[in-house]
Design a protein around this motif. Sequence first.
Motif, PDB file in Angstrom:
ATOM      1  N   LEU A 135       3.638  -7.874  19.038  1.00 42.13           N
ATOM      2  CA  LEU A 135       2.697  -7.510  17.966  1.00 42.13           C
ATOM      3  C   LEU A 135       3.426  -7.268  16.647  1.00 42.13           C
ATOM      4  CD1 LEU A 135      -0.138  -6.631  16.988  1.00 42.13           C
ATOM      5  CD2 LEU A 135       0.400  -4.330  17.833  1.00 42.13           C
ATOM      6  N   ARG A 136       2.999  -7.965  15.593  1.00 44.66           N
ATOM      7  CA  ARG A 136       3.521  -7.732  14.235  1.00 44.66           C
ATOM      8  C   ARG A 136       2.341  -7.843  13.277  1.00 44.66           C
ATOM      9  NH1 ARG A 136       8.160 -10.791  12.008  1.00 44.66           N
ATOM     10  NH2 ARG A 136       8.714  -8.790  11.083  1.00 44.66           N
ATOM     11  N   LEU A 137       2.122  -6.809  12.478  1.00 45.84           N
ATOM     12  CA  LEU A 137       0.902  -6.718  11.675  1.00 45.84           C
ATOM     13  C   LEU A 137       0.989  -7.425  10.326  1.00 45.84           C
ATOM     14  CD1 LEU A 137      -0.185  -3.039  12.406  1.00 45.84           C
ATOM     15  CD2 LEU A 137      -0.870  -5.145  13.550  1.00 45.84           C
ATOM     16  N   GLY A 138       2.149  -7.768   9.856  1.00 44.65           N
ATOM     17  CA  GLY A 138       2.254  -8.533   8.622  1.00 44.65           C
ATOM     18  C   GLY A 138       2.561  -7.680   7.403  1.00 44.65           C
ATOM     19  N   ARG A 139       3.172  -8.321   6.418  1.00 46.34           N
ATOM     20  CA  ARG A 139       3.636  -7.595   5.249  1.00 46.34           C
ATOM     21  C   ARG A 139       2.495  -7.208   4.304  1.00 46.34           C
ATOM     22  NH1 ARG A 139       9.294 -10.840   3.778  1.00 46.34           N
ATOM     23  NH2 ARG A 139      10.314 -10.367   5.782  1.00 46.34           N
ATOM     24  N   GLY A 140       1.422  -7.979   4.315  1.00 41.63           N
ATOM     25  CA  GLY A 140       0.299  -7.629   3.446  1.00 41.63           C
ATOM     26  C   GLY A 140      -0.274  -6.269   3.789  1.00 41.63           C
ATOM     27  N   LEU A 141      -0.536  -6.052   5.074  1.00 45.76           N
ATOM     28  CA  LEU A 141      -1.055  -4.761   5.513  1.00 45.76           C
ATOM     29  C   LEU A 141      -0.016  -3.665   5.324  1.00 45.76           C
ATOM     30  CD1 LEU A 141      -3.458  -3.296   6.776  1.00 45.76           C
ATOM     31  CD2 LEU A 141      -2.538  -3.848   9.038  1.00 45.76           C
ATOM     32  N   ALA A 142       1.264  -4.011   5.506  1.00 42.79           N
ATOM     33  CA  ALA A 142       2.328  -3.028   5.299  1.00 42.79           C
ATOM     34  C   ALA A 142       2.382  -2.574   3.844  1.00 42.79           C
ATOM     35  CB  ALA A 142       3.668  -3.611   5.721  1.00 42.79           C
ATOM     36  N   LEU A 143       2.305  -3.517   2.920  1.00 47.17           N
ATOM     37  CA  LEU A 143       2.321  -3.165   1.494  1.00 47.17           C
ATOM     38  C   LEU A 143       1.106  -2.333   1.121  1.00 47.17           C
ATOM     39  CD1 LEU A 143       3.576  -6.528  -0.036  1.00 47.17           C
ATOM     40  CD2 LEU A 143       4.810  -4.354   0.011  1.00 47.17           C
ATOM     41  N   LEU A 144      -0.059  -2.694   1.661  1.00 47.32           N
ATOM     42  CA  LEU A 144      -1.268  -1.920   1.394  1.00 47.32           C
ATOM     43  C   LEU A 144      -1.100  -0.485   1.894  1.00 47.32           C
ATOM     44  CD1 LEU A 144      -4.239  -1.786   0.466  1.00 47.32           C
ATOM     45  CD2 LEU A 144      -4.887  -2.552   2.777  1.00 47.32           C
ATOM     46  N   THR A 145      -0.503  -0.326   3.055  1.00 49.75           N
ATOM     47  CA  THR A 145      -0.277   1.007   3.616  1.00 49.75           C
ATOM     48  C   THR A 145       0.680   1.817   2.759  1.00 49.75           C
ATOM     49  OG1 THR A 145      -0.652   0.142   5.847  1.00 49.75           O
ATOM     50  CG2 THR A 145       0.481   2.259   5.656  1.00 49.75           C
ATOM     51  N   ILE A 146       1.769   1.194   2.336  1.00 50.41           N
ATOM     52  CA  ILE A 146       2.762   1.901   1.520  1.00 50.41           C
ATOM     53  C   ILE A 146       2.162   2.319   0.187  1.00 50.41           C
ATOM     54  CG2 ILE A 146       4.936   1.624   0.275  1.00 50.41           C
ATOM     55  CD1 ILE A 146       5.823  -0.224   2.591  1.00 50.41           C
ATOM     56  N   VAL A 147       1.419   1.428  -0.450  1.00 50.65           N
ATOM     57  CA  VAL A 147       0.804   1.744  -1.746  1.00 50.65           C
ATOM     58  C   VAL A 147      -0.223   2.862  -1.588  1.00 50.65           C
ATOM     59  CG1 VAL A 147      -0.691   0.858  -3.571  1.00 50.65           C
ATOM     60  CG2 VAL A 147       1.217  -0.523  -2.749  1.00 50.65           C
ATOM     61  N   THR A 148      -1.044   2.784  -0.542  1.00 50.46           N
ATOM     62  CA  THR A 148      -2.064   3.812  -0.318  1.00 50.46           C
ATOM     63  C   THR A 148      -1.418   5.162  -0.034  1.00 50.46           C
ATOM     64  OG1 THR A 148      -3.573   2.157   0.604  1.00 50.46           O
ATOM     65  CG2 THR A 148      -4.072   4.461   1.053  1.00 50.46           C
ATOM     66  N   GLY A 149      -0.398   5.174   0.833  1.00 51.54           N
ATOM     67  CA  GLY A 149       0.276   6.427   1.149  1.00 51.54           C
ATOM     68  C   GLY A 149       0.977   7.032  -0.057  1.00 51.54           C
ATOM     69  N   ALA A 150       1.649   6.193  -0.851  1.00 53.93           N
ATOM     70  CA  ALA A 150       2.349   6.699  -2.036  1.00 53.93           C
ATOM     71  C   ALA A 150       1.357   7.235  -3.063  1.00 53.93           C
ATOM     72  CB  ALA A 150       3.194   5.583  -2.654  1.00 53.93           C
ATOM     73  N   ALA A 151       0.250   6.532  -3.267  1.00 50.14           N
ATOM     74  CA  ALA A 151      -0.754   6.988  -4.219  1.00 50.14           C
ATOM     75  C   ALA A 151      -1.397   8.289  -3.761  1.00 50.14           C
ATOM     76  CB  ALA A 151      -1.824   5.911  -4.405  1.00 50.14           C
ATOM     77  N   ALA A 152      -1.643   8.414  -2.447  1.00 47.61           N
ATOM     78  CA  ALA A 152      -2.234   9.647  -1.924  1.00 47.61           C
ATOM     79  C   ALA A 152      -1.284  10.822  -2.098  1.00 47.61           C
ATOM     80  CB  ALA A 152      -2.580   9.462  -0.447  1.00 47.61           C
ATOM     81  N   PHE A 153       0.003  10.584  -1.857  1.00 48.25           N
ATOM     82  CA  PHE A 153       0.996  11.656  -2.003  1.00 48.25           C
ATOM     83  C   PHE A 153       1.172  12.051  -3.461  1.00 48.25           C
ATOM     84  CE2 PHE A 153       5.403  13.052  -2.636  1.00 48.25           C
ATOM     85  CZ  PHE A 153       5.455  14.117  -1.751  1.00 48.25           C
ATOM     86  N   ALA A 154       1.221  11.063  -4.349  1.00 51.66           N
ATOM     87  CA  ALA A 154       1.482  11.347  -5.765  1.00 51.66           C
ATOM     88  C   ALA A 154       0.293  11.999  -6.455  1.00 51.66           C
ATOM     89  CB  ALA A 154       1.870  10.056  -6.485  1.00 51.66           C
ATOM     90  N   SER A 155      -0.913  11.553  -6.116  1.00 48.79           N
ATOM     91  CA  SER A 155      -2.103  12.037  -6.816  1.00 48.79           C
ATOM     92  C   SER A 155      -2.751  13.234  -6.139  1.00 48.79           C
ATOM     93  CB  SER A 155      -3.131  10.911  -6.927  1.00 48.79           C
ATOM     94  OG  SER A 155      -3.626  10.564  -5.641  1.00 48.79           O
ATOM     95  N   GLY A 156      -2.560  13.348  -4.823  1.00 53.26           N
ATOM     96  CA  GLY A 156      -3.233  14.406  -4.083  1.00 53.26           C
ATOM     97  C   GLY A 156      -4.716  14.157  -3.896  1.00 53.26           C
TER      98      GLY A 156
END
Length: 293
Positions: free
Chosen positions: A197-218
């Motif tokens: 199983l490998r989910l792909g870089r598109g979903l990985a980038l979406l996850t990283i951007v969402t997590g970083a935005a959630a952490f930075a903005s609260g």
Amino acid sequence: MAGRLPAVLIVVATMFVSLLLPPVLLLSGAALALVTLRRGPYEGALILGAASVAAFVLGWLLFGHPGPLAGVLPGFWLPVWGLAAVLRATVSLAAAFAVAAGLGWLVVTGFYALLDDPAGWWQGWLAELLKPAFEQAGAGSDAVQGLDRLIAWVAPLMPGMLAANVVFSALVALLIGRWWQARLYNPGGFRSEFHGLRLGRGLALLTIVTGAAAFASGALWLQCLALPLAVVWLLQGLAVLHGLALLRGWSPWALVLVYVLLLLLLPQAVALLCLLGLIDTWMNLRARAAPPG
């Protein structure tokens, strides 16, 4: 696989047994997934419809209302059936996982679209549900105040937590159903499919951007969107570990230890497994660990 009636009985019976033993509900979804994977979405829909009618009737007879069906049908059976249909059509666990993540986002978006103040709504609902039980149990004022603090902390994240639960339970039921299918018709097939199983870089980038935005903005809505994404990467991390264990010949007790730590150190273990899954997207750890040839 013996017929529609046995399948309906298994799906309904395990659902009602889960009222006493909640994990048994996964077997209900797995049976539905197995039928859908092997015989197609139409046959799965027939089982789903018949099981819903049977559960509705039994709920009225036993409880005087639809009972658990009110939550199980939209929150579990329908997602499992949909993901099984996707997996049958695409023959790709990665595609089913991506659809599950999208479903989690749809659940979160629905709460924010339908409710002006999701956090306030959940806080009121949880207080109405839990406080009477505390008071009837004779809990002191300190315990009640502790409950209020807990509710105030959990309520803002409830849309994301509910979405994560829907995604996790549906995917685990799907994986069990896929495992059963392989055991019956393609022994060993599930192991290679899950280990690869490998989910792909598109979903990985979406996850990283969402997590970083959630952490930075609260922002609470971003934190809620990050939770169902964390579920799919948690399962991806487990797939990586299982694959590495096979390739490197690790003792089965190593995986047992991983699951024990997952139960004991839930937040930290989940974070590490999600990180492992994300790292594997770029480094392909299993390919690096494979012996030459």
